[in-house]
Design an enzyme around this catalytic site. Sequence first.
Site, PDB file in Angstrom:
ATOM      1  N   CYS A   1      -3.401  -4.859   0.648  1.00 58.73           N
ATOM      2  CA  CYS A   1      -4.094  -3.614   0.934  1.00 58.73           C
ATOM      3  C   CYS A   1      -5.553  -3.857   1.256  1.00 58.73           C
ATOM      4  O   CYS A   1      -6.165  -3.097   1.974  1.00 58.73           O
ATOM      5  CB  CYS A   1      -3.970  -2.640  -0.236  1.00 58.73           C
ATOM      6  SG  CYS A   1      -4.997  -3.055  -1.651  1.00 58.73           S
ATOM      7  N   CYS A  53      -3.303  -6.721  -9.789  1.00 55.69           N
ATOM      8  CA  CYS A  53      -4.107  -5.511  -9.627  1.00 55.69           C
ATOM      9  C   CYS A  53      -3.606  -4.416 -10.556  1.00 55.69           C
ATOM     10  O   CYS A  53      -4.373  -3.802 -11.273  1.00 55.69           O
ATOM     11  CB  CYS A  53      -4.041  -5.038  -8.178  1.00 55.69           C
ATOM     12  SG  CYS A  53      -4.785  -3.420  -7.893  1.00 55.69           S
TER      13      CYS A  53
END
Length: 369
Positions: free
Chosen positions: A194, A95
């Site tokens: 997340c 990410c």
Amino acid sequence: MTKRVAMAMSGGVDSSVAAYLLSQDGYEAVGISMVIWPNSRCCNNEAMRDAKDVAEQLAIPFHRFDFVETFQKKVVDNFTESYLQGLTPNPCAICNSDFKFLELFEMAQHKFGVEHVATGHYARVNFSEASGRYELRMALDHNKDQTYMLYGLKQAQLARCIFPVGEMEKPAVRAIARDLGFVVAEKPESQDLCFSEDPQGFLREQLGSRIVPGDIVDLNGHVLGRHEGIVNYTVGQRRGLGIAHAAPLYVIRIDPDNNRVIVGPREATMGTTLVVNNVNWVSIARPDEPIEAEVKIRYKSRAARAIVEALQDEGGHSPDRVLVRFFEPQHAITPGQVAVMYRDDLVLGGGLIAKESGRVAEAACATVA
RNA sequence: UGGGGCGUCGCCAAGUGGUAAGGCACCGGUUUUUGGUAUCGGCAUUCCUAGGUUCGAAUCCUAGCGCCCCAG
């Protein structure tokens, strides 16, 4: 003239305090929240509201942007496909390098006309006159250091990154949040994925019928049990196998071709060599000679001493390959996970642990020797 | 329907008259942005069933049920 900077705000303690520190340092910050996955813990209403509250309190503008589609394409798809290939990906590292920082820089530039981006990461950057490179260093607070997740940052990005909390100890950060009366001051440490609190369920949702049950076998190929899909396992894993045995069993290898999970005793999880693909040399140029480094092969594991040697390009593939030979055997060298090389607190570089890393590495060692 | 053996937690397994070890699995806590590791804690008032002997039995006796092996 004040320097303007795009400040990534998650609604957590660290980025909130980072935003405050920027303003203290005379920066003119623009708060940004990235919505990457609907209703996930990182971008639910509470997180967004908290980020906005903090921005208002600091009197800085705040914008939220929708990145769901890009995030799916660059992070989620990689995440799910990797599992199908028998790898254990680290979506956080991917990410950062393939999504977050790229998008942040583009946004900072195009939407706000600024060069710099700040985040709440625990890491430090400095410029070395000697080498002419930007160097990535571990955070002052080694317990909170997140450089492992940032190994993919390039020179051009490091040049424009600001990590305000990198010079601080976590307790001090929290103390500031308390003093300022931030609503997020007592928020617990973020952990886990997340974008999903239930990775197994998430994979099922994303992959559906591509997840197929299969056999769990021992090192000799004897069937010991069944699994509900290889995506549910990672090398070194002990729990969740559901097999009663004389001694605990650990996942030794995942075999996507035969849809099998291979298990064995703890000793069998130990290995001394691995190959790293797609290496990004961060703070130093690609070394011509073998170097000694401390290599970290899992986020929560400790870096261990090793000899690192750049490998020759094989047929134009993965030109940035590295062979790592540890001084001491390591537990659970896991294909797909990130390996980051350090020298003291300096991040030398990092990459992804290659499939069949052990065997390839043994062979490479043989030819080297 | 001759002989022998066995039946203790989901699995393996101690315990052969004195009031149910242990391992694995499982569950829960701790644990620094990956379902890892590690670590801590929980986990059979009950020993295939029913009677009986005994102050007291999973351990002894009787019957039954269920497995396994050998020989038919």
